[in-house]
Design a protein around this motif. Structure first.
Motif, PDB file in Angstrom:
ATOM      1  N   ARG A  22       3.281  -1.361   3.685  1.00  0.00           N
ATOM      2  CA  ARG A  22       3.175  -0.010   3.873  1.00  0.00           C
ATOM      3  C   ARG A  22       3.884   0.908   3.314  1.00  0.00           C
ATOM      4  N   VAL A  23       3.961   1.870   2.479  1.00  0.00           N
ATOM      5  CA  VAL A  23       5.267   2.800   2.527  1.00  0.00           C
ATOM      6  C   VAL A  23       4.096   4.689   2.696  1.00  0.00           C
ATOM      7  N   VAL A  24       4.931   5.325   2.781  1.00  0.00           N
ATOM      8  CA  VAL A  24       4.196   6.619   2.895  1.00  0.00           C
ATOM      9  C   VAL A  24       5.547   7.490   1.926  1.00  0.00           C
ATOM     10  N   LEU A  25       4.658   8.061   0.673  1.00  0.00           N
ATOM     11  CA  LEU A  25       5.458   9.443   0.056  1.00  0.00           C
ATOM     12  C   LEU A  25       5.127  10.354   1.269  1.00  0.00           C
ATOM     13  N   ARG A  26       6.110  11.146   1.152  1.00  0.00           N
ATOM     14  CA  ARG A  26       6.747  12.259   1.883  1.00  0.00           C
ATOM     15  C   ARG A  26       6.786  13.425   1.398  1.00  0.00           C
ATOM     16  N   GLU A  27       7.698  12.926   0.061  1.00  0.00           N
ATOM     17  CA  GLU A  27       7.912  14.019  -1.396  1.00  0.00           C
ATOM     18  C   GLU A  27       8.567  13.141  -2.459  1.00  0.00           C
ATOM     19  N   PRO A  28       7.038  12.574  -2.720  1.00  0.00           N
ATOM     20  CA  PRO A  28       6.845  11.838  -4.170  1.00  0.00           C
ATOM     21  C   PRO A  28       8.085  11.876  -5.410  1.00  0.00           C
ATOM     22  N   GLU A  29       7.966  13.778  -5.908  1.00  0.00           N
ATOM     23  CA  GLU A  29       8.251  13.850  -6.778  1.00  0.00           C
ATOM     24  C   GLU A  29       9.971  13.632  -6.493  1.00  0.00           C
ATOM     25  N   ASN A  30      10.147  13.981  -5.549  1.00  0.00           N
ATOM     26  CA  ASN A  30      11.931  13.125  -4.986  1.00  0.00           C
ATOM     27  C   ASN A  30      12.110  11.671  -5.456  1.00  0.00           C
ATOM     28  N   PHE A  31      10.892  11.643  -5.281  1.00  0.00           N
ATOM     29  CA  PHE A  31      10.798   9.898  -4.896  1.00  0.00           C
ATOM     30  C   PHE A  31      11.002   9.426  -6.045  1.00  0.00           C
ATOM     31  N   TRP A  32       9.807   9.901  -7.151  1.00  0.00           N
ATOM     32  CA  TRP A  32      10.049   9.288  -9.001  1.00  0.00           C
ATOM     33  C   TRP A  32      11.637   9.537  -9.381  1.00  0.00           C
ATOM     34  N   ARG A  71       1.017  -1.421  -0.498  1.00  0.00           N
ATOM     35  CA  ARG A  71       0.229  -0.031   0.713  1.00  0.00           C
ATOM     36  C   ARG A  71       0.947   1.417   0.363  1.00  0.00           C
ATOM     37  N   ILE A  72       0.312   1.990  -0.670  1.00  0.00           N
ATOM     38  CA  ILE A  72       1.433   3.061  -0.968  1.00  0.00           C
ATOM     39  C   ILE A  72       0.349   4.480  -0.660  1.00  0.00           C
ATOM     40  N   ASP A  73       0.241   5.174   0.310  1.00  0.00           N
ATOM     41  CA  ASP A  73       0.216   6.086   0.996  1.00  0.00           C
ATOM     42  C   ASP A  73       1.071   7.883   0.281  1.00  0.00           C
ATOM     43  N   TYR A  74       0.015   8.219  -0.141  1.00  0.00           N
ATOM     44  CA  TYR A  74       0.151  10.022  -0.927  1.00  0.00           C
ATOM     45  C   TYR A  74       0.595  10.678   0.159  1.00  0.00           C
ATOM     46  N   PRO A  75       0.957  12.419  -0.006  1.00  0.00           N
ATOM     47  CA  PRO A  75       0.514  13.069   0.745  1.00  0.00           C
ATOM     48  C   PRO A  75      -0.603  13.991   0.544  1.00  0.00           C
ATOM     49  N   ASP A  76      -1.312  14.208  -0.876  1.00  0.00           N
ATOM     50  CA  ASP A  76      -3.090  14.140  -0.871  1.00  0.00           C
ATOM     51  C   ASP A  76      -4.266  13.307  -0.107  1.00  0.00           C
ATOM     52  N   ALA A  77      -3.381  12.203   0.526  1.00  0.00           N
ATOM     53  CA  ALA A  77      -4.630  11.763   1.356  1.00  0.00           C
ATOM     54  C   ALA A  77      -5.179  10.294  -0.014  1.00  0.00           C
ATOM     55  N   GLY A 117      16.847   3.404  -2.275  1.00  0.00           N
ATOM     56  CA  GLY A 117      17.466   3.676  -0.595  1.00  0.00           C
ATOM     57  C   GLY A 117      18.164   4.675  -0.425  1.00  0.00           C
ATOM     58  N   GLU A 118      18.773   6.031  -1.372  1.00  0.00           N
ATOM     59  CA  GLU A 118      18.626   7.444  -0.723  1.00  0.00           C
ATOM     60  C   GLU A 118      17.566   7.905  -1.038  1.00  0.00           C
ATOM     61  N   SER A 119      16.758   7.936  -1.383  1.00  0.00           N
ATOM     62  CA  SER A 119      15.703   8.347  -1.582  1.00  0.00           C
ATOM     63  C   SER A 119      15.087   7.907   0.471  1.00  0.00           C
ATOM     64  N   PHE A 120      14.762   7.049   0.072  1.00  0.00           N
ATOM     65  CA  PHE A 120      14.822   6.725   2.370  1.00  0.00           C
ATOM     66  C   PHE A 120      15.985   7.313   3.348  1.00  0.00           C
ATOM     67  N   MET A 121      16.841   7.511   2.686  1.00  0.00           N
ATOM     68  CA  MET A 121      17.891   7.948   3.709  1.00  0.00           C
ATOM     69  C   MET A 121      17.355   9.125   3.859  1.00  0.00           C
ATOM     70  N   ALA A 122      17.147   9.848   2.725  1.00  0.00           N
ATOM     71  CA  ALA A 122      16.475  11.712   2.858  1.00  0.00           C
ATOM     72  C   ALA A 122      15.109  11.795   3.203  1.00  0.00           C
ATOM     73  N   GLY A 123      14.497  11.005   3.967  1.00  0.00           N
ATOM     74  CA  GLY A 123      13.468  11.430   4.336  1.00  0.00           C
ATOM     75  C   GLY A 123      11.827  11.417   3.343  1.00  0.00           C
TER      76      GLY A 123
END
Length: 136
Positions: A62-72, A45-51, A84-90
């Protein structure tokens, strides 16, 4: 929802964790759409910042994307390393890191729009990769 507070990143020590310069272009959009469609089949399950969310509500991972644009953008630029870098960057969080990586890494590694480190086709779209042919 998973609530894990991001920790500040020491960018002098870890310069690769700075936010990506670009947002991944068209390939990032293709990866985002493809993962949203694949979430249920992957058991994530992927949760996005826009709910909004993708995948089953009661998925094991379950994964919560905080900054989807940077993740992609990181997936397009650096593939599994970018995950991995995206996880480390929060930029994303999960309460089951090993489960998330177990599910996401193989999907990223086989997605033609994610980077193939060492191929020289970092961030190539499907069409560009096909036209470029095998890496030298």
């Amino acid at each position: 929802m998973v609530r894990v507070e991001p920790q500040p990143v020491d960018l002098e020590r870890w310069p690769a964790l700075a936010a990506p310069a670009g947002l991944g272009g068209a390939a990032a959009g293709l990866v985002a759409q493809a993962l949203r469609r694949a979430a249920r089949d992957l058991g994530i399950r992927i949760d996005y910042p826009d709910a909004s969310a993708a995948g089953d509500y009661d998925a094991d991972v379950r994964v919560v994307l905080r900054e989807p644009e940077n993740f992609w953008a990181r997936l397009v630029a650096d593939g599994v390393v970018g995950l991995g870098e995206s996880f480390m960057a929060g930029e994303w969080a999960t309460s089951d890191l090993s489960g998330a990586i177990t599910v996401l890494a193989p999907w990223i590694a086989t997605n033609p729009d994610c980077a193939d480190p060492g191929s020289g086709r970092s961030g190539a779209t499907v069409g560009e990769a096909v036209r470029a042919g095998p890496a030298p």
